[in-house]
Design an enzyme around this catalytic site. Structure first.
Site, PDB file in Angstrom:
ATOM      1  N   CYS A 127       0.577  -0.979  -0.238  1.00  0.00           N
ATOM      2  CA  CYS A 127      -0.008  -0.145  -0.226  1.00  0.00           C
ATOM      3  C   CYS A 127       0.986   1.367   0.412  1.00  0.00           C
ATOM      4  O   CYS A 127       1.394   1.724   0.981  1.00  0.00           O
ATOM      5  CB  CYS A 127      -0.504   0.079   1.353  1.00  0.00           C
ATOM      6  SG  CYS A 127      -1.784   1.516   1.194  1.00  0.00           S
ATOM      7  N   SER A 131      -1.506   1.554   5.243  1.00  0.00           N
ATOM      8  CA  SER A 131      -1.185   0.329   4.555  1.00  0.00           C
ATOM      9  C   SER A 131      -2.010  -0.265   5.193  1.00  0.00           C
ATOM     10  O   SER A 131      -2.492  -1.219   5.431  1.00  0.00           O
ATOM     11  CB  SER A 131      -0.379   0.192   6.959  1.00  0.00           C
ATOM     12  OG  SER A 131      -1.456   0.077   7.022  1.00  0.00           O
ATOM     13  N   CYS A 132      -2.757  -0.740   4.077  1.00  0.00           N
ATOM     14  CA  CYS A 132      -4.068  -0.963   3.791  1.00  0.00           C
ATOM     15  C   CYS A 132      -3.440  -2.581   3.364  1.00  0.00           C
ATOM     16  O   CYS A 132      -2.731  -2.883   2.408  1.00  0.00           O
ATOM     17  CB  CYS A 132      -4.660  -0.127   2.175  1.00  0.00           C
ATOM     18  SG  CYS A 132      -5.023   1.897   2.450  1.00  0.00           S
TER      19      CYS A 132
HETATM   20 FE    FE Z   1      -3.625   2.069   2.030  1.00  0.00          FE
END
Ligand code: FE
Length: 225
Positions: A127, A131-132
């Site tokens: 990502c 922090s996906c």
């Molecule tokens: Fe993200």
């Protein structure tokens, strides 16, 4: 999907990374220091929900335990099923979210895209903005996944980053880097290693570590001496 061949240096200029409807704060690139504004807001929200009787502290604790104890192993189970059941694998590649639901794994993101490694294509997940991550499949993202270094470098020079994880790919292999966002998560379907014929799903799941499903390593069969 973003096909990041080694020549795509104009990536940042042309990509649109939609995080409009976001479920978490942008990664700060730090692990220490005073609580961030988002952490304070999160705590305040928790206290408010508890005070209003919407959730109890016990429910929150149980949810956190599930996150830590069960979620990290769900992805391995899903991919082990894909390795042993070709029809399931096809459904997973077609609609990852629906296939996970078959196994009782409900995903929050709108879409889950399963990307399959082949002898010619290796997939890696990132990502670039924050922090996906497919948390319902892999648990909480590791620190390196959220780091500025990984997020920037895996896009520009994926082979060097993979090498740091001990993954050296032949020159003819195309490396594809997939940029996750709030609505769309990815999971890698690694190649099933030789020497695993006849293995149970459970045994296969053991070699499907988190890192193999992010694509920074490949599953290995370790021979016990
Ligand atoms: Fe993200």
């Amino acid at each position: 999907m973003t096909d990041m061949s080694d020549t795509s240096f104009d990536y940042y200029a042309r990509k649109k990374h939609d995080h409009g409807d976001h479920d978490h704060a942008p990664a700060a690139g730090k692990d220490e220091g005073p609580p961030s504004e988002y952490e304070i807001m999160s705590r305040a929200m928790q206290e408010l929900l508890e005070a209003k009787g919407v959730v109890t502290a016990e429910e929150i604790r149980r949810r956190m335990e599930t996150f830590e104890e069960e979620f990290p192993y769900r992805g391995s189970r899903v991919i082990a099923r894909a390795w042993t059941d070709p029809a399931f694998k096809q459904r997973l590649l077609k609609d990852g979210k629906a296939a996970c639901a078959e196994m009782g794994v409900e995903l929050e993101a709108t879409r889950l895209i399963a990307v399959e490694n082949t002898p010619d294509v290796h997939n890696v997940i990132v990502c670039t903005l924050c922090s996906c991550y497919p948390r319902e499949l892999l648990g909480m993202p590791p620190t390196w996944y959220k780091s500025d270094s990984y997020r920037a470098r895996v896009v520009r020079d994926p082979r060097s980053v993979l090498k740091e994880f001990g993954t050296v790919l032949p020159d003819h292999v195309t490396v594809r880097v997939h940029d996750s966002n709030a609505d769309m998560r990815y999971v890698v379907v690694p190649m099933r290693p030789q020497g695993t014929k006849g293995w149970s799903e459970e045994r296969l799941a053991d070699i499907l570590t988190r890192d193999t499903l992010v694509g920074v390593t490949e599953p290995r069969v370790t021979v016990k001496s």
